[in-house]
Write an enzyme that holds these catalytic residues in place. Structure first.
Site, PDB file in Angstrom:
ATOM      1  N   GLY A 193       0.798  -1.215   0.000  1.00 22.65           N
ATOM      2  CA  GLY A 193       0.000   0.000   0.000  1.00 22.65           C
ATOM      3  C   GLY A 193       0.832   1.268   0.000  1.00 22.65           C
ATOM      4  O   GLY A 193       2.063   1.245   0.055  1.00 22.65           O
ATOM      5  N   GLY A 195       2.509   3.667   1.617  1.00 23.03           N
ATOM      6  CA  GLY A 195       3.049   3.853   2.957  1.00 23.03           C
ATOM      7  C   GLY A 195       3.507   5.258   3.250  1.00 23.03           C
ATOM      8  O   GLY A 195       3.700   5.630   4.410  1.00 23.03           O
ATOM      9  N   ARG A 196       3.686   6.068   2.203  1.00 21.49           N
ATOM     10  CA  ARG A 196       4.070   7.472   2.409  1.00 21.49           C
ATOM     11  C   ARG A 196       3.547   8.379   1.299  1.00 21.49           C
ATOM     12  O   ARG A 196       3.939   9.529   1.207  1.00 21.49           O
ATOM     13  CB  ARG A 196       5.587   7.598   2.501  1.00 21.49           C
ATOM     14  CG  ARG A 196       6.305   7.052   1.277  1.00 21.49           C
ATOM     15  CD  ARG A 196       7.775   7.263   1.399  1.00 21.49           C
ATOM     16  NE  ARG A 196       8.499   6.592   0.331  1.00 21.49           N
ATOM     17  CZ  ARG A 196       9.769   6.780   0.066  1.00 21.49           C
ATOM     18  NH1 ARG A 196      10.462   7.641   0.787  1.00 21.49           N
ATOM     19  NH2 ARG A 196      10.363   6.126  -0.896  1.00 21.49           N
ATOM     20  N   ASP A 228       8.377   5.681   8.571  1.00 21.23           N
ATOM     21  CA  ASP A 228       7.916   6.974   9.087  1.00 21.23           C
ATOM     22  C   ASP A 228       7.031   7.735   8.102  1.00 21.23           C
ATOM     23  O   ASP A 228       6.533   8.814   8.420  1.00 21.23           O
ATOM     24  CB  ASP A 228       9.108   7.849   9.493  1.00 21.23           C
ATOM     25  CG  ASP A 228      10.109   8.059   8.354  1.00 21.23           C
ATOM     26  OD1 ASP A 228       9.740   7.832   7.184  1.00 21.23           O
ATOM     27  OD2 ASP A 228      11.258   8.436   8.648  1.00 21.23           O
ATOM     28  N   GLY A 229       6.834   7.195   6.895  1.00 18.58           N
ATOM     29  CA  GLY A 229       5.972   7.854   5.915  1.00 18.58           C
ATOM     30  C   GLY A 229       6.587   9.071   5.255  1.00 18.58           C
ATOM     31  O   GLY A 229       5.887   9.823   4.573  1.00 18.58           O
ATOM     32  N   ARG A 286       3.366  13.983  -7.254  1.00 23.55           N
ATOM     33  CA  ARG A 286       3.322  13.133  -8.435  1.00 23.55           C
ATOM     34  C   ARG A 286       1.955  13.250  -9.105  1.00 23.55           C
ATOM     35  O   ARG A 286       0.942  13.456  -8.432  1.00 23.55           O
ATOM     36  CB  ARG A 286       3.590  11.669  -8.058  1.00 23.55           C
ATOM     37  CG  ARG A 286       4.878  11.467  -7.307  1.00 23.55           C
ATOM     38  CD  ARG A 286       5.336  10.026  -7.323  1.00 23.55           C
ATOM     39  NE  ARG A 286       4.427   9.112  -6.674  1.00 23.55           N
ATOM     40  CZ  ARG A 286       4.692   7.815  -6.491  1.00 23.55           C
ATOM     41  NH1 ARG A 286       5.825   7.304  -6.938  1.00 23.55           N
ATOM     42  NH2 ARG A 286       3.830   7.036  -5.872  1.00 23.55           N
ATOM     43  N   ASP A 385       4.030  -4.524  -7.375  1.00 24.00           N
ATOM     44  CA  ASP A 385       3.403  -3.310  -6.847  1.00 24.00           C
ATOM     45  C   ASP A 385       3.953  -2.059  -7.512  1.00 24.00           C
ATOM     46  O   ASP A 385       3.439  -0.964  -7.281  1.00 24.00           O
ATOM     47  CB  ASP A 385       3.566  -3.223  -5.321  1.00 24.00           C
ATOM     48  CG  ASP A 385       5.023  -3.273  -4.892  1.00 24.00           C
ATOM     49  OD1 ASP A 385       5.661  -4.317  -5.102  1.00 24.00           O
ATOM     50  OD2 ASP A 385       5.529  -2.271  -4.348  1.00 24.00           O
ATOM     51  N   ASP A 395       7.163   4.809  -9.738  1.00 25.07           N
ATOM     52  CA  ASP A 395       8.003   4.575  -8.562  1.00 25.07           C
ATOM     53  C   ASP A 395       9.490   4.564  -8.904  1.00 25.07           C
ATOM     54  O   ASP A 395      10.106   3.510  -9.060  1.00 25.07           O
ATOM     55  CB  ASP A 395       7.608   3.269  -7.861  1.00 25.07           C
ATOM     56  CG  ASP A 395       6.265   3.385  -7.168  1.00 25.07           C
ATOM     57  OD1 ASP A 395       5.820   4.513  -6.930  1.00 25.07           O
ATOM     58  OD2 ASP A 395       5.643   2.345  -6.878  1.00 25.07           O
TER      59      ASP A 395
END
Length: 633
Positions: A193, A195-196, A228-229, A286, A385, A395
């Site tokens: 998912g 995460g940040r 920590d995102g 993004r 992913d 990514d």
């Protein structure tokens, strides 16, 4: 290099087996039409990803280059962010928002960011939470603003850094983090998912195009696990620049609207060696028409029957908003294809929209990876992913463009033991990932085994068609010549020839059979460095055959050179160029980031005075953290 690419030529780590309901894949290798790579399999002697080599060129600029750089610097300093003669766009408050993803798909019943497993949901509503102190705008893309109908003057707003660091919420936004899973390095990793990354929502522009805005590094979400995102300036600069550089190269990609610093420090262990350090924090905005990934569908298949309906809902959503041509397809289009010798071996794509959709995704993926191979781009982390259903490069982590041609090059230190994601393996990995995706659709009974196999067959066919066309154009040939291209790539690997500079120089060769043998390599002198007599003879032999092929073309030397220079970039975003910009930015100087953005927006142009940006990497570029990176960002 792949004959020119042999999918499934790799060993056991790339098995097509899946923990989902098994597909009948016995015919897959045959249906991929013997895609033996011109790049591999990588020779054993190609074992070092970043060898330092003699002949590195000093980065000290000539007087002409210094003048050109200074000109760009003045232009950036004095640049008014808007052309007064152009029609102004919208203010941020006037953008047209839509929230179809949140409105049409099941969401998490909780809205907190506490790390947990999120069941039966495609997203969690969560707000940006990164700590911010005097955020600063590092760089921006006028081209992306134009796509959004955003007035470029908005970048000058005093509150712009606050809005795009998440410290203040844009009017109309409805932030959420997406739920997805994925295979990482061939192993199922479970729930991953965003995460940040926090999506603000969807902007619909005046052309009815849908663009999602997403802040990467904006804080914790339920999918952050133990992280920590946040994101650091180092990795954020790389993502911002490469997103826009890839677009200008003509390669499908997510985009980047802007990059801001948070004013806070973020602790990162860059090499995973127990030596963490504080780095400046940053956030990239993004932009993509959708951030849906293969893993967005996989996660629900792995959770069993109760979530299989979500796969169908997600598929319907994607087709409705991003593949409308499939929704509107009718039987009159006669999209039926034979997959064998009997009447049962026919796939009718008009009778099952999900089969047509799977084929479309497979072909987009194949086309994307063929384009990567054409410019020498290595993604570095091709987990499922990180695979876009729209066929976008997504990514940007430890990516790298080839310098010295090395089929086994991987820019990811984590990938070093097996080089699963090395340059030569990318086409095979693309097929492996597509196999996992169609297996997911099969588990939800959206497609049958025959349709799944056909999608993978189409991947192989599409890749070969695209790759052969790309290489033919790169060499300026009248038609594809497998032997000539294979021999060239082998020569380049043996002599570690710079991939980008070689193809640019190749355009200078004349279609003249009367050229003396001693003069044949003169146009390639700058790229064939330190070759001995034996290797010189090998290159002369190749050039003779190449010139004979050129003679068969009706194009003049000038016409061919112009055509070749339009597909062989002069400038690519080499890792050492990124690092130079990062080093300056970490000291508060964002000028080099902006210069690189401007340069990379015209990669096929000569841009006189900027030649230093096309030079071979200097010796310092081969240190860890420059030529190769980890996933730590």
């Amino acid at each position: 290099m792949l004959s020119h690419f042999h999918l499934l030529s790799l060993k056991s780590p790339l098995s097509l087996s899946s923990p989902l309901r098994p597909l009948s894949l016995s015919s897959l290798a045959a249906k991929s039409r013997r895609l033996r790579s011109p790049f591999g399999p990588p020779p054993r002697w190609l074992s070092v990803a970043c060898d330092a080599r003699p002949g590195g060129v000093s980065m000290e600029p000539t007087s002409q280059e210094a003048e050109a750089v200074e000109s760009v610097t003045r232009d950036l300093r004095d640049h008014s962010l808007v052309d007064k003669d152009k029609k102004r766009g919208l203010k941020l408050e006037d953008l047209t928002w839509d929230h179809s993803f949140v409105r049409e798909l099941p969401g998490d019943t909780r809205t907190d960011a506490f790390p947990r497993e999120v069941l039966h949901a495609c997203y969690t509503k969560v707000s940006p939470s990164a700590e911010v102190e005097n955020p600063q705008l590092v760089a921006w893309s006028d081209l992306v603003a134009e796509a959004l109908d955003l007035d470029p003057e908005e970048f000058q707003r005093p509150d712009f850094p606050l809005l795009f660091s998440g410290a203040a919420l844009l009017v109309g936004a409805l932030p959420y983090a997406q739920c997805y899973g994925g295979h990482q390095f061939g192993m199922w990793a479970g729930q991953l998912g965003d995460g940040r990354a926090i999506t603000l929502g969807e902007i619909v522009n005046s052309r009815s195009q849908r663009w999602e805005l997403q802040l990467k590094g904006a804080g914790k979400t339920p999918y952050s696990r133990f992280a920590d995102g946040l994101a650091v300036l180092r990795s954020s600069i790389r993502e911002f620049l490469c997103s826009e550089a890839m677009h200008s190269l003509g390669i499908p990609t997510t985009r980047a609207l802007c990059l801001v610093t948070t004013g806070k420090l973020v602790t990162r262990d860059m090499f995973y060696d127990g030596n963490p350090k504080d780095e400046p924090g940053a956030i990239v905005c993004r932009v993509a028409q959708s951030f849906l990934r293969f893993g967005s569908y996989q996660i629900h298949a792995f959770r069993g029957k109760e979530d299989l309906g979500i796969i169908r809902a997600l598929a319907d959503y994607a087709i409705r908003h991003h593949f409308p041509h499939i929704e509107n397809m009718s039987r009159s289009e006669s999209l039926s294809f034979s997959t064998g010798n009997d009447d049962q071996a026919v796939v009718d794509l008009t009778s099952n929209k999900y089969a047509a959709w799977a084929v479309d995704i497979a072909e987009r993926t194949a086309s994307l990876i063929a384009r990567w191979q054409g410019v020498g781009f290595t993604h570095g982390v091709l987990n499922t992913d990180n695979m876009s259903i729209l066929g976008l490069t997504i990514d940007y982590g430890p990516f790298g463009f080839l310098d010295a041609f090395d089929p086994s090059f991987t820019p990811n230190t984590t990938d070093l033991p097996g080089r699963r994601y090395c340059f030569a393996n990318q086409p095979d990995i693309g097929l492996w990932n597509v196999a996992q995706f169609v297996s997911t659709l099969s588990s939800a009974e959206l497609i049958n085994d025959k349709e799944a196999n056909y999608a993978m067959e189409r991947y192989g066919t599409k890749f070969m068609d695209e790759y052969q066309g790309i290489m033919t154009r790169k060499l300026g040939l009248p038609k594809y010549n497998k032997h000539l291209i294979s021999k060239l790539l082998n020569n380049m690997a043996v002599d570690k020839v710079d991939y980008t500079n070689f193809f640019r120089a190749l355009a200078n060769i004349k279609a003249d059979l009367s050229i003396l043998e001693d003069e044949l390599l003169v146009p390639l002198k700058a790229v064939l460095l330190d070759i001995g007599k034996e290797r010189r003879e090998a290159w002369i032999s190749w050039v003779k055959i190449y010139i004979q092929e050129l003679v068969n073309s009706e194009a003049s030397d000038e016409e061919r050179k112009t055509a070749m220079n339009s597909v062989n970039p002069k400038y690519v975003l080499r890792n050492y160029l990124c690092q130079s910009a990062i080093d300056a930015a970490e000291l508060g100087d964002f000028g080099e980031v902006r210069r690189l953005l401007k340069l990379m927006q015209r990669p096929y142009d000569e841009q006189p005075g900027m030649e230093k940006y096309a030079r071979l990497p200097p010796a310092w570029a081969y240190r860890p953290g420059v030529c190769m990176l980890s996933c730590s960002s």
